[in-house]
Motif scaffolding. Structure first.
Motif, PDB file in Angstrom:
ATOM      1  N   MET A 152      30.710 -15.804  44.565  1.00 61.54           N
ATOM      2  CA  MET A 152      29.413 -15.343  44.063  1.00 61.54           C
ATOM      3  C   MET A 152      29.427 -15.014  42.575  1.00 61.54           C
ATOM      4  SD  MET A 152      27.409 -15.433  46.722  1.00 61.54           S
ATOM      5  CE  MET A 152      26.036 -14.389  46.255  1.00 61.54           C
ATOM      6  N   LEU A 153      30.599 -14.891  42.008  1.00 60.38           N
ATOM      7  CA  LEU A 153      30.702 -14.510  40.600  1.00 60.38           C
ATOM      8  C   LEU A 153      30.396 -15.701  39.695  1.00 60.38           C
ATOM      9  CD1 LEU A 153      33.973 -12.353  40.679  1.00 60.38           C
ATOM     10  CD2 LEU A 153      31.602 -11.533  40.651  1.00 60.38           C
ATOM     11  N   THR A 154      29.525 -15.495  38.738  1.00 61.16           N
ATOM     12  CA  THR A 154      29.197 -16.559  37.790  1.00 61.16           C
ATOM     13  C   THR A 154      30.389 -16.856  36.889  1.00 61.16           C
ATOM     14  OG1 THR A 154      26.885 -15.864  37.795  1.00 61.16           O
ATOM     15  CG2 THR A 154      27.602 -17.282  35.974  1.00 61.16           C
ATOM     16  N   GLU A 155      31.005 -15.797  36.398  1.00 68.84           N
ATOM     17  CA  GLU A 155      32.191 -15.925  35.548  1.00 68.84           C
ATOM     18  C   GLU A 155      33.425 -15.642  36.393  1.00 68.84           C
ATOM     19  OE1 GLU A 155      34.020 -13.924  31.449  1.00 68.84           O
ATOM     20  OE2 GLU A 155      31.956 -13.506  32.090  1.00 68.84           O
ATOM     21  N   LYS A 156      34.278 -16.633  36.546  1.00 70.47           N
ATOM     22  CA  LYS A 156      35.434 -16.498  37.441  1.00 70.47           C
ATOM     23  C   LYS A 156      36.582 -15.757  36.757  1.00 70.47           C
ATOM     24  CE  LYS A 156      33.080 -18.995  40.291  1.00 70.47           C
ATOM     25  NZ  LYS A 156      32.230 -18.298  41.297  1.00 70.47           N
ATOM     26  N   VAL A 208      31.023  -3.254  54.231  1.00 72.44           N
ATOM     27  CA  VAL A 208      29.968  -2.633  55.033  1.00 72.44           C
ATOM     28  C   VAL A 208      28.688  -3.423  54.780  1.00 72.44           C
ATOM     29  CG1 VAL A 208      30.979  -0.321  55.090  1.00 72.44           C
ATOM     30  CG2 VAL A 208      29.473  -0.957  53.205  1.00 72.44           C
ATOM     31  N   GLN A 209      27.754  -3.340  55.722  1.00 75.69           N
ATOM     32  CA  GLN A 209      26.587  -4.212  55.704  1.00 75.69           C
ATOM     33  C   GLN A 209      25.755  -4.126  54.430  1.00 75.69           C
ATOM     34  OE1 GLN A 209      24.194  -3.718  59.222  1.00 75.69           O
ATOM     35  NE2 GLN A 209      24.383  -5.871  59.770  1.00 75.69           N
ATOM     36  N   SER A 210      25.611  -2.942  53.895  1.00 77.74           N
ATOM     37  CA  SER A 210      24.728  -2.753  52.744  1.00 77.74           C
ATOM     38  C   SER A 210      25.397  -3.091  51.406  1.00 77.74           C
ATOM     39  CB  SER A 210      24.252  -1.299  52.702  1.00 77.74           C
ATOM     40  OG  SER A 210      25.373  -0.426  52.590  1.00 77.74           O
ATOM     41  N   ALA A 211      26.658  -3.490  51.419  1.00 84.13           N
ATOM     42  CA  ALA A 211      27.416  -3.662  50.173  1.00 84.13           C
ATOM     43  C   ALA A 211      27.196  -5.028  49.537  1.00 84.13           C
ATOM     44  CB  ALA A 211      28.902  -3.456  50.441  1.00 84.13           C
ATOM     45  N   SER A 212      27.086  -5.023  48.197  1.00 84.45           N
ATOM     46  CA  SER A 212      27.061  -6.257  47.401  1.00 84.45           C
ATOM     47  C   SER A 212      27.995  -6.063  46.216  1.00 84.45           C
ATOM     48  CB  SER A 212      25.639  -6.553  46.919  1.00 84.45           C
ATOM     49  OG  SER A 212      24.769  -6.771  48.002  1.00 84.45           O
ATOM     50  N   PRO A 213      29.294  -6.011  46.474  1.00 84.16           N
ATOM     51  CA  PRO A 213      30.256  -5.685  45.412  1.00 84.16           C
ATOM     52  C   PRO A 213      30.260  -6.676  44.266  1.00 84.16           C
ATOM     53  CG  PRO A 213      31.383  -6.506  47.376  1.00 84.16           C
ATOM     54  CD  PRO A 213      29.968  -6.253  47.763  1.00 84.16           C
ATOM     55  N   GLU A 214      29.845  -7.905  44.535  1.00 82.75           N
ATOM     56  CA  GLU A 214      29.854  -8.924  43.471  1.00 82.75           C
ATOM     57  C   GLU A 214      28.966  -8.543  42.290  1.00 82.75           C
ATOM     58  OE1 GLU A 214      27.087 -10.291  46.837  1.00 82.75           O
ATOM     59  OE2 GLU A 214      29.103  -9.424  46.637  1.00 82.75           O
ATOM     60  N   ILE A 215      27.947  -7.714  42.538  1.00 87.62           N
ATOM     61  CA  ILE A 215      27.056  -7.297  41.451  1.00 87.62           C
ATOM     62  C   ILE A 215      27.810  -6.428  40.446  1.00 87.62           C
ATOM     63  CG2 ILE A 215      24.996  -5.947  40.891  1.00 87.62           C
ATOM     64  CD1 ILE A 215      23.869  -6.749  43.647  1.00 87.62           C
ATOM     65  N   GLU A 216      28.579  -5.458  40.967  1.00 89.00           N
ATOM     66  CA  GLU A 216      29.313  -4.537  40.089  1.00 89.00           C
ATOM     67  C   GLU A 216      30.584  -5.163  39.516  1.00 89.00           C
ATOM     68  OE1 GLU A 216      29.238  -0.216  41.313  1.00 89.00           O
ATOM     69  OE2 GLU A 216      28.704  -1.160  43.226  1.00 89.00           O
ATOM     70  N   LEU A 217      31.025  -6.256  40.130  1.00 87.21           N
ATOM     71  CA  LEU A 217      32.273  -6.877  39.677  1.00 87.21           C
ATOM     72  C   LEU A 217      32.039  -8.037  38.715  1.00 87.21           C
ATOM     73  CD1 LEU A 217      34.400  -6.914  42.963  1.00 87.21           C
ATOM     74  CD2 LEU A 217      34.350  -5.208  41.148  1.00 87.21           C
ATOM     75  N   ALA A 218      30.822  -8.204  38.266  1.00 84.11           N
ATOM     76  CA  ALA A 218      30.541  -9.266  37.290  1.00 84.11           C
ATOM     77  C   ALA A 218      31.418  -9.080  36.056  1.00 84.11           C
ATOM     78  CB  ALA A 218      29.068  -9.234  36.893  1.00 84.11           C
ATOM     79  N   GLY A 219      32.090 -10.136  35.648  1.00 80.59           N
ATOM     80  CA  GLY A 219      32.918 -10.077  34.453  1.00 80.59           C
ATOM     81  C   GLY A 219      34.347  -9.642  34.674  1.00 80.59           C
ATOM     82  N   ILE A 220      34.755  -9.473  35.926  1.00 83.24           N
ATOM     83  CA  ILE A 220      36.156  -9.071  36.149  1.00 83.24           C
ATOM     84  C   ILE A 220      37.100 -10.179  35.679  1.00 83.24           C
ATOM     85  CG2 ILE A 220      35.737  -7.488  38.067  1.00 83.24           C
ATOM     86  CD1 ILE A 220      36.869  -9.748  39.899  1.00 83.24           C
ATOM     87  N   GLU A 221      38.228  -9.748  35.154  1.00 82.03           N
ATOM     88  CA  GLU A 221      39.218 -10.702  34.640  1.00 82.03           C
ATOM     89  C   GLU A 221      40.390 -10.909  35.587  1.00 82.03           C
ATOM     90  OE1 GLU A 221      39.714  -9.819  30.171  1.00 82.03           O
ATOM     91  OE2 GLU A 221      38.631  -8.102  31.021  1.00 82.03           O
TER      92      GLU A 221
END
Length: 301
Positions: free
Chosen positions: A103-107, A50-63
């Motif tokens: 967008m994730l710094t840590e892949k 959805v337009q307002s979403a930035s899931p990459e922020i909350e997914l930082a550090g996913i393994e």
């Protein structure tokens, strides 16, 4: 582990969440409407698509990122519009997954993208492993090829990419089994089509367990067939349902009738492929339900 799942509210996703919760993994479910979801211990809902979403922020550090999204193949007759929805739903959600990964710094260590054994096309005689190419192209085969092509871009943003090529998934209240079993309850079960077509099936429990197995085993990458090691021809599959339910197997369903009723979608039951889970077997994955009789007893009794 911190694990993100797209398509977590679907048939496979729900089974996978149950498996992950047994080991207390940190689970992030990507959804358009997180506010509508019930609170579940160990599960966090993240807005996406959805337009307002930035899931990459909350997914930082996913393994691990597991993408199970896509319009169901059983969602209706395969009109031209429905076929576009089936293809576009898979390509678009996979494209958004690629954007998030970029967008994730840590892949993440691993990305698992859902796929299907439909990749191989259909055959009554060929035996398919992960090393097999496409035998005969049809709509489903072309769809899977497009899906995997888009998902292959994830290789640039993860250490390991797995294509989970699902066979026919059997579950108690979802998947193909309830529809196949219904005629037997009314003493009207029988062979569908010629009965010679292969059904490469897998119990939903083994799907969830094999997904987690692929997450944990660093040596597994590329295509992986998610099917039990004992595929059956449709006639034998139906006879086994009848035996387990103590119902007759006698009322055949002709191919032409299903084609009239379902159109091109009839290929899901009239055609098939004999698929062997070579990668899972070589890496010593232990199936809980390697045998059809045992699987059906678990699901139908």
């Amino acid at each position: 582990m911190k694990i993100a799942i797209a398509g977590g509210s679907g048939f496979v996703g729900m089974a996978l969440i149950q498996e992950l919760r047994k080991e207390n993994h940190e689970i992030y479910i990507l959804t358009r409407n997180p506010e509508d979801k019930k609170t579940v211990t160990g599960v966090k809902y993240v807005k996406w698509l959805v337009q307002s979403a930035s899931p990459e922020i909350e997914l930082a550090g996913i393994e691990a990122f597991i993408n199970l999204s896509g319009e169901s193949l059983n969602s209706g007759r395969w009109t031209d519009k429905r076929k576009r929805q089936i293809v576009e739903s898979r390509v678009e959600t996979t494209r958004e997954m690629i954007r998030i990964l970029s967008m994730l710094t840590e892949k993440p260590a691993v990305v698992i993208n859902a796929s299907a054994i439909g990749y191989y096309g259909t055959s009554e005689k060929e035996v398919f492993t992960e090393k097999s190419g496409t035998f005969e192209e049809d709509f489903l085969s072309r769809t899977v090829q497009l899906w995997e092509k888009e998902a292959s871009k994830a290789k640039a943003y993860c250490h390991r990419l797995v294509f989970a090529r699902f066979g026919v998934i059997l579950g108690k209240s979802a998947g193909a089994l309830p529809m196949m079993v219904t005629p037997y309850h009314f003493f009207a079960g029988g062979t569908i089509g010629t009965g010679r077509q292969w059904l490469s099936w897998i119990h939903i429990t083994d799907v969830a367990r094999a997904l987690l197995f692929c997450v944990k085993h660093d040596e597994i990458k590329g295509p992986v067939n998610f099917s039990a090691p004992s595929p059956r021809q449709m006639k034998n599959f139906g006879e086994t349902i009848g035996t387990v339910l103590n119902r007759p197997h006698w009322f055949p369903v002709p191919s032409f009738l299903l084609k009239i009723m379902l159109g091109e979608m009839s290929a899901l039951v009239l055609e098939g492929q004999k698929v062997i889970p070579d990668v899972l077997q070589r890496h010593e994955f232990t199936f809980t339900f390697p045998n059809l009789e045992v699987a059906l007893h678990d699901l139908l009794k």
